[in-house]
Design an enzyme around this catalytic site. Structure first.
Site, short mmCIF file in Angstrom:
data_model
loop_
_atom_site.label_atom_id
_atom_site.label_comp_id
_atom_site.label_asym_id
_atom_site.label_seq_id
_atom_site.Cartn_x
_atom_site.Cartn_y
_atom_site.Cartn_z
CG HIS B 99 -1.89 -1.02 1.26
ND1 HIS B 99 -1.74 -2.68 1.46
CD2 HIS B 99 -3.32 -1.40 0.93
CE1 HIS B 99 -2.01 -3.04 1.25
NE2 HIS B 99 -3.44 -2.72 1.38
CG ASP B 229 -11.59 8.66 4.87
OD1 ASP B 229 -11.85 9.72 6.11
OD2 ASP B 229 -10.32 9.04 4.14
CG HIS B 336 -6.04 1.67 -0.76
ND1 HIS B 336 -6.42 2.72 0.46
CD2 HIS B 336 -5.99 0.68 -0.12
CE1 HIS B 336 -5.84 0.97 1.99
NE2 HIS B 336 -6.49 0.28 1.47
CD GLU B 484 -20.27 -5.61 24.70
OE1 GLU B 484 -19.84 -5.10 23.81
OE2 GLU B 484 -21.05 -5.67 25.29
CG HIS B 547 -28.53 -12.59 26.32
ND1 HIS B 547 -28.66 -11.92 25.96
CD2 HIS B 547 -28.24 -11.63 27.93
CE1 HIS B 547 -29.45 -10.33 26.07
NE2 HIS B 547 -28.71 -9.94 26.94
#
Lengths: 737, 737
Positions: B99, B229, B336, B484, B547
């Site tokens: 890149h 970004d 890129h 989390e 859950h």
């Protein structure tokens, strides 16, 4: 409609008074509309309109009339709101488990939504053009069960409320669309619901743009959400809400239950950002209702304002008191996730003036809500009439929309799938996947999707269509940006919007880790999302171990109700798509190669449908010397090893094991025909973890795979260094003869 | 230091000119500082200070002198910046993979950071008090490799640049701390790096608060990040940055490479939010450098301003051109992620006036950067002197800090772990875990952590300590909120800050799905994070299938370099913590029960260390009739079934299989002593997917587990309905006799 019209004079009225719009100010805080003191606005004499008809008012009532009605109304509304509160309190108390705090605080907005604002048909929860409601803060599900109960849904009868959270009940501990008609999506894991809602609103905007005509608006509904502080903290909600702002989903209206309490206590301990400012940054219209506990008119006005903003989604921050009404537990974390306890339930009954037995719905509340059944039937009937007219005028579009709304597949759709011969050009399965997607897009009007900023790597662009964007919502290429988790949950919303929508989404296979919670919800909630996961092994090469999946195949094979498919070539890729389209109640993950693969003799769409099948065999009597098993890019290796061993006089069966789940579902006789118990000489090869292969190859077999992280180097070199080679298969096979 | 001081007159100079601070304005956009036109500020006559000493200036130079210096300086800086650009271009070109776009655009900020701002010692990349740098946009790793090379790190020699992305090289396709000294964390999967950086900055703030004294500042470094970004779109970055704002991490300075290009093209297609406004909402100081391509002074001024803001992290939005300098590919996605190609490399050389061969570093650039080796040595020596003084004055604190900075465990620490007898009270392993955590916190100064808003459910509070907060950073209970993913990545940062920091973090086991990408990075980057995962099965009951983990144990057992531990009682929980603390180079996941479990006879810390071991056996000669294998809460069921079968005269071995990975590492003799090959009658029981058990129980054995989603009901009922019972084990065993 007669019985319905008589009730228009009740609480179902929205005041179209002029809400001061402060958007012209450049000040950040002033950009938010504050709605908090509208007490005297009844008497302004402004004409009011019925709420049920949304932005298309048909009935105008003089304010003088309203004043009288509103007085009766408010007391009845309060009674209804307290009914909701106590149904939640009583159900949690009886179960001795659950979350009373949110329903107690959100009952006012819940009441207004289900009783005054939303359009639905309780006797047909699947009516296509219904407004969608998502309780993103799913732990507060008793709020929604109470509302469905009052509205007359058959799924939540009195006995269902009384069996809350019990085995086999239709009122489980979090809202589950597959258990309870009337529930749109499955929530509980925080942030999923708001992202699902973005998907529902996307679907509406897309279908409206494709199928509405100047003379007939056939798709036209809102998507409402209630989300809490927990949802707001989760990254997934920021991802999805950034997209909602980008897409300008004006018919998405989210209520943020701003109660300042999360499980660990006051949100001040971990959540002091300005949510308002963030949402402005995300391109939303933001309104603040300061008194969510009793400010009915403020809530109504906020909804009206939200509907007036057509080019942006709206966040209505509603400041509430968690556990409102409980004298000793309100505004504390203790009311979040536990029953109040008998003593506090009594105190709350006294405090809110509620003399009734548990689960009691006062007659006037029952009677008030009773209109929703006939009204809902009328709404659907009206829509059906409209659709009949639409069908006459726009035959083709109606057929498409019918396919989308019913899930009925167009006859012969599967003929569109490409097939290949061994002479066809070698190609990466990601490219073959693109051929399938483009072929299917022509025959399946509901196929829509895209990639998390890797469209040109995942090969997911539909060439005949443009980008779904704010101003081109009729297009079918969705640009999700680098937001895998939001992407998955948005696709769940699209899938659950209409049975004939086929959302697909894509990223590198390794980044399923970013969206695993959404994928699991796909599997649980029976959303047939198609996950197009390319760069499925060390075969991606130089990007290295951060980008190379190892344990991912195993991790999804262990997940219930999902199809993990790893096709080896063109025919298998087509087969994988056929399976994915036909499985509407379970998601499919397609693991696809970055690298070129040959078209193998013996592969077939039909083979894929069986999960595991023989692609070549020179044995007889179902007794090969050895069975070589491969998947995806390693099936070629197994086939080559088979050829070599046959040259040495061995009888070899080469098996493609493209989907373990589908193979598991075959008859014992079929399984025996592929993996005869008597043949214990089995070698598997797969460029991933060997975890789980023990069951397929048995105690005697040998699994060739990779039980360590990958490496950064050209792909061929890594294959060699990690021993994923023809030579390794031959050697392993020979050790078993 | 003599050789160093002679270079102070060069580019390492920061102008302390007054940056207009527009923060007093209430306007949203005006709150951002714009730094874009400072051309004439050289001649203001303001005194300037050296950059290397950060906020503690020691050398003052007259502006007139500076004018002269700056002229020479700018040309040298440009040469250095172009060196960085071409090292990246050439390495990607040689590898034909990588890149180049980001390094070409970010070379100016990279140069200023490594050459002018950061304090580090190239010959000791692990010097404790170094500034930390994180390239969150990890695909641009050639930027960092070039900088490490120029700065004199031994890990990136000329030959390493030339073997970029090749097998066995120290310059893999994304930055990997375990491959390349000088790289702090492992990035590539977007958003991880910025979250890691929040962890690094948290660690600094925490240790500074605990160990700095009014007379000796012993912990004092910055954490710098470059993110793009892609990182900004990922939800994890919003989670982590919300916490960074909440905690007021003033020494965290993030450069946002605002280049408007992502893989799929212009960011306008998917990313139109106002990042500035969002970060203001998150409580950050935001600065915009409009010309990141050549605006060296603007970048310098922004850093100075950022350092002056001590109570907030700073986001410096630097607008750059991706692929800057490439005449035909700059500002497009094509630059890129692919090599420029020979023709465009030539064109870029011409365009930027770069006559050199590939990989050439001009002598003056080499010479300019050469000071970093002696300077770095001097910086470390200075710090060592300071620490020696600190040791004398603050013996106890110095011993603690030494343990934290070296990872040397205090002698006898493991004696703090509690032990239990069968007579000890039954308890949930989540509660027993809390006893261990609190015991360890007293002996391990580096133990720090918390929960994602479930502290009172996960039982993770350290009772002797308060909350780590903005104004109490010396405390050790971290409140992560419902984030989390951010939590896991922040803990990776903490773990990699210092070998003696032991971060732990907690949520419900099922929600590892939300943080799986961070957990995988823990495993890959050898961060010994302790994951305290409670509510580890259907045993959590009423919350239902959203859950209840099912496939999670299997999914982590398949992941490389991680310990999946499922203790059954108090001794096993203590054993799991012992293992977790001792394994500094791999993370541990502890799956813990919500429900009460008995203290079982035969369990032990030593047993856990072997992964699988016998807890009871009435057979002799290593030939039991049957082996019953359980983990966690199901070990009790296996033990009870064993008792029943023994009453019927059978010889039964009951085995705890607490960690498959540890068992795998034992000798063959040990394995045979637990699971003798001759005994094929084996029954396993675990309240989770049976996936993978085939390897343990063999082709003849029977795995009792759950291969479907759970249900909402009281736990006892679900166990019964799903057949996770003593009766089921007995029946399965009898079928095998």
């Amino acid at each position: 409609m007669a019985s319905a019209s008589s009730t228009f004079s009740l609480s179902q009225i929205l005041l179209p008074r002029s809400i001061p719009n402060q958007n012209t100010s450049t000040s950040s805080s002033a950009r938010i509309s504050f709605i908090s003191s509208l007490k005297n606005s009844h008497s302004t004499g402004t004409a009011i309109t019925t709420k049920r008809l949304g932005s298309r008012p048909t009935i105008t009532v003089k304010a003088t009339a309203v004043d009288t009605i509103e007085k009766a109304d408010t007391s009845l509304v309060e009674k209804s709101v307290n009914t909701i509160r106590f149904l939640a309190i009583d159900a949690v108390e009886k179960a001795n488990s659950g979350h009373p705090g949110l329903p107690m605080g959100c009952a006012p907005m819940g009441h207004i939504l289900y009783d005054e604002v939303m359009r639905y048909n309780p006797k047909n929860p699947y009516w296509f053009n219904r407004d969608r409601f998502v309780l993103s803060a799913g732990h507060g599900c008793m709020l929604q069960y109470a509302l469905l109960h009052l509205a007359g849904y058959d799924s939540v009868k009195d006995e269902d409320l009384k069996s809350f959270r019990q085995w086999g009940s239709r009122t489980p501990g979090h809202p589950e669309n597959f258990e309870t008609p009337g529930i749109e999506v499955t929530t509980g894991p925080l942030g999923q619901g708001i992202a699902n809602a973005v998907g529902l609103a996307l679907a509406e905007k897309h279908l409206a743009a494709r199928y509405n005509k100047p003379d007939i608006e056939i798709v036209d509904h809102y998507t409402y959400v209630i989300l809490g502080d927990g949802c707001q903290m989760e990254g997934i909600s920021n991802e999805a809400c950034s997209l909602a702002g980008h897409w300008g989903l004006g018919k998405l209206i989210a209520f943020y239950d701003d109660n300042h309490i999360s499980i660990d206590g006051d949100t001040n301990i971990a959540f002091t950002e300005s949510v308002d400012t963030r949402f402005e940054g995300l391109g939303w219209h933001v309104i603040w209702v300061k008194n969510g506990n009793t400010g009915y008119d403020e809530i109504r006005a906020a909804i009206k304002e939200a509907k007036a903003v057509k080019d942006k989604p709206t966040l209505i921050k509603v400041t509430t008191t968690i556990g409102y009404g409980s004298p000793n537990k309100a505004n504390s974390y203790s009311v979040h996730g536990s029953a109040l306890g008998a003593k506090e339930v009594d105190a709350t009954r006294r405090n809110l003036g509620w003399p009734y037995e548990p689960f009691h719905v006062p007659e006037e509340v029952k009677s008030h809500w009773s209109r929703h059944v006939p009204e809902g039937a009328a709404l659907e009937a009206e829509w059906n009439t409209k659709f009949a007219e639409y069908k006459k005028k726009y035959k083709e579009e109606a057929a498409e929309l019918n396919s989308i709304s019913t899930g009925e597949l167009p006859a012969g759709w599967e003929k569109a799938l490409p097939t290949y011969t061994p002479e066809s050009a070698a190609d990466a399965t990601r490219n073959l996947s693109q051929q399938c997607l483009n072929a299917l897009a022509n025959v399946l009007p509901g196929l829509i999707g895209g990639s998390a900023d890797l469209a040109s790597s995942n090969m997911t662009l539909l060439k005949s269509f443009g980008d779904f964007q704010k101003d081109t919502p009729e297009e079918r290429n969705v640009r999700f940006g680098v937001r895998e988790h939001g992407m998955g949950a948005i696709c769940n919303g699209i899938a659950l919007h209409s049975p004939g929508l086929f959302p697909y989404c894509a990223t590198f296979f390794v980044f399923t880790d970013y969206m695993r919670a959404a994928i699991r919800i796909s599997a649980l909630c029976e959303a047939g999302v198609i996950y197009v996961m390319t760069h499925d092994s060390i075969g991606l090469g130089e990007d290295g171990p951060t980008h190379q999946p190892i344990e991912h195949l195993a991790s999804f094979r262990a997940m219930p109700n999902i199809l993990m498919l790893r096709p080896a070539d063109g025919n298998e890729t087509a087969g994988a798509y056929k399976v994915a389209i036909l499985n509407r109640k379970r998601p499919s993950i397609l693991a696809l190669s970055r690298q070129k693969l040959p078209q193998l003799p013996g592969t077939s769409i039909e083979g894929v449908e069986k999960g595991g099948y023989t692609i070549s065999d020179n044995s007889s009597g179902n007794k090969p010397d050895v069975i070589l098993i491969g998947t995806g890019s390693e099936l070629e290796i197994a086939a080559k090893a088979g050829d070599e061993l046959r040259k040495e006089g061995k009888t070899v069966r080469v098996v493609s094991f493209v989907s373990w789940e589908l193979f598991d579902e075959q008859s014992d006789a079929y399984k025996e025909s592929i993996l005869p118990a008597a043949v214990t000489a089995r070698v598997s090869i797969e460029a991933g973890s060997t975890f789980g292969w023990g069951k397929i190859i048995g105690s005697e077999g040998k699994a060739i795979g990779i039980d360590q992280f990958g490496a950064s180097a050209p792909a061929g070199r890594i294959y060699k260094e990690f021993g994923i080679t023809v030579e390794a298969v031959i050697e392993a096979a020979k050790a078993l003869f």
